[in-house]
Design a protein around this motif. Structure first.
Motif, PDB file in Angstrom:
ATOM      1  N   PRO A 142       0.934  -1.146  -0.040  1.00 42.77           N
ATOM      2  CA  PRO A 142       0.070  -0.231   0.052  1.00 42.77           C
ATOM      3  C   PRO A 142       0.842   1.124   0.030  1.00 42.77           C
ATOM      4  N   ARG A 143       2.077   1.034   0.303  1.00 43.63           N
ATOM      5  CA  ARG A 143       3.120   2.421   0.304  1.00 43.63           C
ATOM      6  C   ARG A 143       4.067   2.111  -0.605  1.00 43.63           C
ATOM      7  N   GLY A 144       3.928   1.579  -1.827  1.00 43.31           N
ATOM      8  CA  GLY A 144       4.655   1.229  -2.914  1.00 43.31           C
ATOM      9  C   GLY A 144       5.649   0.044  -2.658  1.00 43.31           C
ATOM     10  N   TRP A 145       6.384  -0.109  -3.620  1.00 39.14           N
ATOM     11  CA  TRP A 145       7.281  -1.445  -3.679  1.00 39.14           C
ATOM     12  C   TRP A 145       7.866  -1.701  -2.632  1.00 39.14           C
ATOM     13  N   CYS A 146       8.100  -2.974  -1.985  1.00 34.93           N
ATOM     14  CA  CYS A 146       8.608  -3.089  -0.840  1.00 34.93           C
ATOM     15  C   CYS A 146       9.498  -4.509  -1.071  1.00 34.93           C
ATOM     16  N   GLY A 147      10.782  -4.476  -0.684  1.00 32.85           N
ATOM     17  CA  GLY A 147      11.686  -5.751  -0.809  1.00 32.85           C
ATOM     18  C   GLY A 147      11.370  -6.361   0.463  1.00 32.85           C
ATOM     19  N   ALA A 148      12.740  -6.712   1.248  1.00 29.57           N
ATOM     20  CA  ALA A 148      12.445  -7.304   2.619  1.00 29.57           C
ATOM     21  C   ALA A 148      11.762  -6.314   3.506  1.00 29.57           C
ATOM     22  N   GLY A 149      11.002  -7.012   4.269  1.00 34.10           N
ATOM     23  CA  GLY A 149      10.269  -6.080   5.337  1.00 34.10           C
ATOM     24  C   GLY A 149       8.877  -6.635   5.422  1.00 34.10           C
ATOM     25  N   TRP A 150       7.940  -5.479   5.890  1.00 31.09           N
ATOM     26  CA  TRP A 150       6.544  -5.831   6.017  1.00 31.09           C
ATOM     27  C   TRP A 150       5.702  -4.814   5.155  1.00 31.09           C
ATOM     28  N   THR A 151       4.536  -5.063   4.876  1.00 26.88           N
ATOM     29  CA  THR A 151       3.333  -4.299   4.431  1.00 26.88           C
ATOM     30  C   THR A 151       2.260  -4.758   5.112  1.00 26.88           C
ATOM     31  N   ALA A 152       1.360  -3.909   5.519  1.00 27.58           N
ATOM     32  CA  ALA A 152       0.013  -4.018   6.194  1.00 27.58           C
ATOM     33  C   ALA A 152      -0.984  -3.131   5.582  1.00 27.58           C
TER      34      ALA A 152
END
Length: 169
Positions: free
Chosen positions: A123-133
């Motif tokens: 929801p906040r753009g492209w994400c590599g290693a980490g979290w989305t929520a």
């Protein structure tokens, strides 16, 4: 010990900590600050789910051939604070979309790139290693680019809806 049970057992203290928090940008930032790559929790879960995919007990149901697979690891239960646990494997160098869906109560999503540069759209753009929520009521196509990754996601009450029609643009 059953490896899927080991992953579930490792998830329980985490779910106990987040059980009363609402998915969204604030929680996503908190997760990445407190449990991002290099933390014991992230590294343990990333290792366990990667082994699960490699060993064939996680993300083993093909949705679009071998490049898009999913499996539920655990259904909601009192022990898991009524979260479900699911793994998705996606692999594409060019941008690839999976099944459109909605998160009635949100989602907590641990992103584990298997290839350098692999990213998941959050929801906040492209994400590599980490979290989305993604927050409650959010809906989207899961999208990957840059290679293979695993998304280990926790759904409050196990709620996810695939019977939503994508918005027309």
């Amino acid at each position: 010990m059953n490896p899927s049970q080991a992953l579930i057992d490792r998830s329980i203290p985490f779910l106990d900590e987040v059980k009363n928090r609402t998915a969204g940008g604030e929680l996503e930032g908190w997760l990445n600050t407190n449990y991002g790559p290099g933390t014991e929790l992230y590294d343990d879960l990333a290792r366990m789910i990667t082994e699960g995919v490699d060993d064939g007990w996680a993300a083993n149901v093909e949705l679009d051939g071998p490049r898009y697979r999913r499996s539920r690891i655990a259904s909601p239960s009192e022990e898991l604070h009524y979260f479900s646990v699911t793994a998705v494997y996606m692999n594409s160098i060019s941008r690839y979309r999976g099944q459109y869906h909605q998160h009635p109560y949100g989602e907590l999503n641990l992103v584990v790139p298997l290839d350098p540069g692999a990213e998941l759209a959050g929801p906040r753009g492209w994400c590599g290693a980490g979290w989305t929520a993604p927050g409650p009521g959010s809906h989207h196509y899961p999208e990957v680019r840059g290679g293979a990754l695993i998304a280990l996601f926790y759904l409050p009450a196990g709620r996810i809806s695939y019977d939503i029609t994508p918005a027309t643009v």
